[in-house]
Design a protein around this motif. Structure first.
Motif, short mmCIF file in Angstrom:
data_model
loop_
_atom_site.label_atom_id
_atom_site.label_comp_id
_atom_site.label_asym_id
_atom_site.label_seq_id
_atom_site.Cartn_x
_atom_site.Cartn_y
_atom_site.Cartn_z
N VAL A 37 27.53 -13.88 -19.45
CA VAL A 37 26.80 -12.62 -18.95
C VAL A 37 26.99 -11.90 -20.45
N TYR A 38 28.29 -11.78 -21.13
CA TYR A 38 28.28 -10.99 -22.47
C TYR A 38 27.04 -11.81 -23.39
N ASN A 39 26.99 -12.91 -23.59
CA ASN A 39 26.20 -13.54 -24.30
C ASN A 39 24.39 -12.97 -24.30
N GLU A 40 24.34 -12.84 -22.84
CA GLU A 40 23.15 -12.59 -22.52
C GLU A 40 22.65 -11.20 -22.75
N PHE A 41 23.53 -10.27 -22.54
CA PHE A 41 23.18 -8.79 -22.59
C PHE A 41 24.20 -7.87 -23.44
N GLY A 42 25.48 -8.50 -23.72
CA GLY A 42 25.98 -7.73 -24.82
C GLY A 42 26.82 -6.67 -23.97
N THR A 43 26.17 -5.73 -23.49
CA THR A 43 26.92 -4.71 -22.58
C THR A 43 26.22 -4.45 -21.31
N LYS A 44 26.66 -3.61 -20.51
CA LYS A 44 26.23 -3.21 -19.41
C LYS A 44 24.84 -2.47 -19.59
N HIS A 45 24.97 -1.67 -20.66
CA HIS A 45 23.56 -1.07 -21.03
C HIS A 45 22.60 -1.92 -21.28
N GLY A 46 22.76 -3.03 -22.27
CA GLY A 46 22.03 -4.22 -22.56
C GLY A 46 21.38 -4.71 -20.96
N LEU A 47 22.23 -4.89 -20.19
CA LEU A 47 21.82 -5.43 -18.84
C LEU A 47 20.90 -4.34 -18.36
N ALA A 48 21.09 -3.01 -18.25
CA ALA A 48 20.14 -2.08 -17.70
C ALA A 48 18.93 -2.16 -18.50
N GLN A 49 18.77 -2.41 -19.94
CA GLN A 49 17.59 -2.46 -20.45
C GLN A 49 16.78 -3.73 -19.97
N GLN A 50 17.39 -4.87 -19.74
CA GLN A 50 16.81 -6.02 -19.42
C GLN A 50 15.95 -5.66 -17.82
N LEU A 51 16.94 -5.27 -17.12
CA LEU A 51 16.44 -5.11 -15.80
C LEU A 51 15.30 -4.10 -15.74
N VAL A 52 15.21 -3.13 -16.44
CA VAL A 52 14.22 -2.14 -16.71
C VAL A 52 13.02 -2.81 -17.04
N LEU A 53 13.15 -3.48 -18.24
CA LEU A 53 12.00 -4.09 -19.05
C LEU A 53 11.30 -5.09 -18.01
N ARG A 54 12.06 -6.01 -17.28
CA ARG A 54 11.56 -6.98 -16.36
C ARG A 54 10.68 -6.22 -15.18
N GLU A 55 11.08 -5.06 -14.65
CA GLU A 55 10.29 -4.42 -13.68
C GLU A 55 9.09 -3.65 -14.53
N LEU A 56 9.39 -3.36 -15.77
CA LEU A 56 7.99 -2.69 -16.39
C LEU A 56 6.95 -3.96 -16.38
#
Length: 197
Positions: A45-64
């Motif tokens: 999980v850390y390798n993919e997103f780095g931080t929880k904020h990074g996870l949030a960014q990826q969630l939002v970009l996928r929805e975008l």
């Protein structure tokens, strides 16, 4: 079955994050819980997103990406630009009412400690705005005849529309149909004003 044979790890993690959000809200999402839900190690999980904020960014970009597909489809279905803008805005606003990430942001309490998602759709929305402006500009060029605006004027007008839609998504004050009609009306006024110059 190994991770490489299943769905791509990032997609599995994003799907798992959405499930956790749906069950108990964004504030309960942790890297450890996400790892358990997706059946991977916490390090993955850390390798993919780095931080929880990074996870949030990826969630939002996928929805975008999903929202922008609606924009293109709605604009392609209309022959006149003001109606195309109205239809695209309405489609996006209606989708926003049903979208888990948007509902999570809109339903967030003001005093909630973790504001990653809210920030990404408000104060840190630059990447979202740039991507949306680009898609709308490309759609206008592809689907509609030349407009009485310079390229710079058109870009400004489109950015204003995108910002109005984003504001209506995160802090709705009217039903989607009314908000979309208002935005299209403003676009119509701008185009009529420009054509008189």
């Amino acid at each position: 079955m190994t991770e490489t044979i299943q769905a791509p790890v990032r997609d599995r993690l994003l799907d798992a994050a959405q499930q956790v959000i749906e069950q108990s809200g964004w504030s309960t999402v942790t890297m450890a819980r996400l790892a358990d839900a997706a059946g991977v190690s916490r390090q993955t999980v850390y390798n993919e997103f780095g931080t929880k904020h990074g996870l949030a960014q990826q969630l939002v970009l996928r929805e975008l990406d999903r929202f922008l597909a609606v924009v293109r489809d709605r604009m392609a279905a209309e022959t006149e630009i003001v109606e195309g803008i109205r239809a695209a805005c309405e489609g996006v606003l209606l989708m926003g009412e049903q979208n888990l990430i948007v509902r999570t942001v809109v339903g967030s309490l003001p005093d909630e400690h973790d504001t990653d998602l809210l920030q990404l759709l408000t104060t840190d929305s630059g990447e979202i705005i740039r991507a949306a402006v680009l898609v709308v500009l490309q759609s206008i060029e592809e689907f509609y005849p030349p407009l009485p605006l310079t390229p710079m004027e058109l870009e400004v007008a489109v950015e204003v529309v995108v910002r109005l839609v984003l504001s209506s998504i995160t802090r709705p004050s009217k039903p989607a149909r009314e908000a979309a009609a208002d935005i299209a009306w403003i676009v119509g006024l701008a185009l009529r004003g420009a054509s008189r110059d």
